[in-house]
Design an enzyme around this catalytic site. Structure first.
Site: not given
Length: 702
Positions: A17, A395
């Protein structure tokens, strides 16, 4: 002059659709370009067009169109009570009547045929309208295939099965639309969390102003229990703010003068005056909504593969259907009606809806779930890559640790006390801006001791400082500053080495005659980090790596304390980049976790870059593949676990979509495939795929 406009959609039920709606819009003469985001139910158009024209283009699916600034009202009516579904229920009624007549007076009686015919007409009116229109344009979508199948069933006298197929197809459309709407609520819930207006100071009094009319620099009053309408900075008052809508944090955060607050968060107890710092379209929640919608529009690798396959799948099914209908009668003298019926059943079972929707519905649901829990995943490709991670690299500073040094050890010598050396050290360090000095002054403030004053402060660059307290000179700083001090002993060297081995930076305090004591200062590990590393390994992460610029002693002390398996120290940014590349060569997929601004090369090179604490940080939101909105590593195992579940669901969906259809198609060999089996296989595959995907809405990490 063309205009760029964005609209929100309601009622967009399926991918077929969506494709047809987009095609209809492209046929409007004043439209230059169209971009339809099925997952987010959003439409971007370049050109002049009205809402009425757009709704006309989507009338075949009952699509409603709203301006982007409007907040569509959520329809809380149960789907079985909606007027649009009444024809489906009425069709079921006439099917029951038809089967009652069939068993009482036979299948060829006019009342029986009439009942089934009424069921077909009522239940299939919308389907036939679109199906016939598509046939005229040779547009073979799902509704076209269903229309051909039902007409064929009627022509060969299969009235009952034609009626059942109409009802089951209508029911599947209703259920699919309901399920997709449920999946999309993750976005609408975000859109609707911000108030439409706020109390703004105008002419020395507070008045209600629509958020779109609020300007940067306005003063906003937020009363207890109200939601904050705009991003801003507190200029008066203090209160606990529930930020779960932005960061996923369950515990409220106390905000006072100078602190940032975000639109969509809840003010729990106190009254606040807030200086507005961003316009409505630039707030953090607005950016999150935009990025989540863009993420749902971006196709994942598996979706691109399915889309390419589906392009050839539908024509292939039509060819197979034709061959099933004509080959047995032509070559083997079989009955035409029997094999035309089988061909029609193949046409029905071959509808590609379940296959096409198998990936996007899972992506939409998973990304929506993550957004509600304070994790922004910026695309299906990143979701899939996260699900395949083997290694997580961190880190250190600000990620595994808090990023601000704290005093961990206070060790007085001789007759001195902890309180005394902390008081003297804080008096000297009050004049310094160094992070270690700040750690000492903060530690003193927590003790709430009696403050004393130092004079004649003098900084010794890179080593420490001197000052006088009373008439006595004092010196504070690194151990190297005291190597020539008369009381600097081997025993003291051992104590310093022990603290340094534990990841501490050591600061000594002395006067000319003696060393009064020392301080161990460290960037402390975030609470629960060890548990998080254990969880990552438990869910299948093979290697955890810490990348830090710190010295080996400090780096290894912190890494080993939290269970990191590989620690790389003394790294410059370019060294971290090389480390990520080396890990990728050894293990494949690797995530880099950082702050989204520093270590940018490593974040960009990693398979997945994850930014920490991104609430309100534009750079982190823009650069990272995934943003953890709260300053909270606990969301990382949840995110990887959710991504792995999403990958499994996608694979299950594709397997189910293929498996059910293949099983039904194999029934054509003995001639056992019926229309109702075909529609149940097609409808069943679609519903199973959608419901399987919706399980991701409730996914939680335990």
């Amino acid at each position: 002059m063309s205009e760029d406009n964005t609209y929100r959609l309601q009622g967009l039920s399926c991918t077929n659709c969506a494709a047809k709606f987009e095609k209809n819009i492209q046929q409007i003469s004043t439209v230059e370009d169209v971009e339809l985001n099925f997952g987010a139910s959003k439409l971007k158009i370049k050109g002049l067009v009205t809402v009425e024209q757009l709704e006309e283009a989507g009338a075949f699916d009952g699509i409603k169109v709203y301006q982007e600034s409007e907040q569509p009202t959520e329809d809380s009516t149960p789907f079985w009570k909606k007027n649009a579904n009444f024809p489906t229920l009425l069709s079921l009624f006439f099917i029951i009547v038809g089967y009652t007549f069939l068993f009482q007076i036979g299948e060829d009686h006019m009342l029986t045929i009439g009942s089934f015919a009424v069921a077909i007409i009522i239940g299939g009116a919308v389907l036939f309208k679109e199906g016939f229109k598509n046939l005229l344009h040779l547009d073979f979508d799902m509704k076209t295939l269903m229309t051909i199948a039902i007409i064929g069933a009627v022509l060969i006298g299969e009235w009952a099965e034609g009626a059942v197929v109409v009802f089951l197809f209508a029911l599947s459309e209703v259920l699919e639309s309901y399920s997709m709407d449920k999946a999309r609520r993750s976005i609408t819930s975000l859109i609707n969390i911000t108030p439409k207006e706020a109390l703004i100071k105008r002419n020395n009094e507070y008045v209600n102003v629509l958020v779109k009319d609020i300007n940067i620099g306005d003063i906003m009053l937020v009363k207890p229990g109200n939601k904050i309408a705009m991003d801003g900075q507190v200029i008066n008052g203090g209160s606990s703010i529930n930020q779960s809508s932005i960061t996923g944090e369950s515990i409220p955060v106390f905000k006072t003068k100078g602190d940032e607050v975000y639109a969509g968060t809840l003010n729990e107890e106190g009254s606040l005056e807030v200086l507005v710092t961003k316009r409505a379209e630039d707030t953090t929640i607005a950016k999150i909504i935009h990025l989540v919608e863009e993420a749902q529009a971006e196709k994942a690798p598996s979706q691109k593969l399915v889309d390419r396959f589906a392009k050839y799948y539908t024509p292939a099914i039509m060819l197979v259907s034709l061959l099933v209908a004509i080959v047995p009668p032509l070559l083997f003298g079989a009955t035409w009606s029997t094999w035309i019926y089988q061909g029609l059943a193949v046409l029905v079972v071959g509808c590609p809806c379940a296959l096409v929707i198998s990936t996007p519905v899972a992506i939409v649901t998973a990304i929506g779930n993550a957004a509600r829990n304070g994790v922004l995943i910026k695309g299906g490709i990143h979701l899939e890559q996260t699900g395949r991670l083997q290694v997580v690299a961190f880190d250190k500073t600000g990620t595994l640790t808090k990023g601000t040094p704290e005093v961990t050890t206070v060790m007085p010598f001789s007759e001195h006390t902890e309180e005394k050396i902390l008081t003297y050290a804080a008096a000297i360090e009050e004049f310094s801006q160094h992070p270690l000095a700040t750690a000492i002054t903060n530690a003193f403030k927590k003790k709430s001791g009696e403050k004393i004053t130092a004079d004649n402060f003098n900084s010794i660059t890179g080593k420490g400082a001197t000052a006088s307290i009373g008439k006595i000179n004092y010196k504070i700083g690194s151990p190297s500053l005291f190597e020539d001090h008369p009381t600097f002993s081997d025993d003291l060297v051992k104590k310093i080495a022990q603290l340094q081995a534990g990841g501490n930076t050591v600061v000594l305090l002395a006067n000319d005659e003696e060393i009064l004591g020392l301080f161990g200062i460290a960037d402390t590990v975030r609470k629960g980090t060890h548990t998080i590393i254990e969880q990552l390994h438990r869910i299948g992460i093979k290697q955890s790596v810490m990348l830090t610029g710190d010295n080996q002693l400090t780096g290894e002390a912190i890494g080993k304390s939290i269970g990191i398996s590989d620690i790389k120290t003394n790294l410059m940014p370019e060294d971290k980049l090389d480390a990520i590349r080396a890990i990728q060569q050894s293990y494949g997929n690797v995530a880099m976790i950082g702050d989204g601004v520093n270590d940018a090369p490593a974040l960009a090179t990693a398979t997945v870059g994850v930014a920490m604490g991104s609430a309100g940080t534009d750079a982190a939101l823009e650069t990272a593949d995934i943003a953890l909105m709260g300053d909270d590593l606990e969301k990382l195992p949840y995110t990887i676990d959710l991504s792995r579940k999403a990958l499994k669901v996608i694979k299950q969906n594709i397997g189910l979509a293929f498996g059910l259809k293949l099983a039904a198609l194999l029934l054509t060999i003995p001639g056992l495939l019926t229309l109702w089996i075909a529609i149940i296989a097609d409808m069943g595959a679609t519903l199973i795929v959608v419901l399987n995907s919706l399980r991701l809405m409730r996914s939680r990490f335990l």
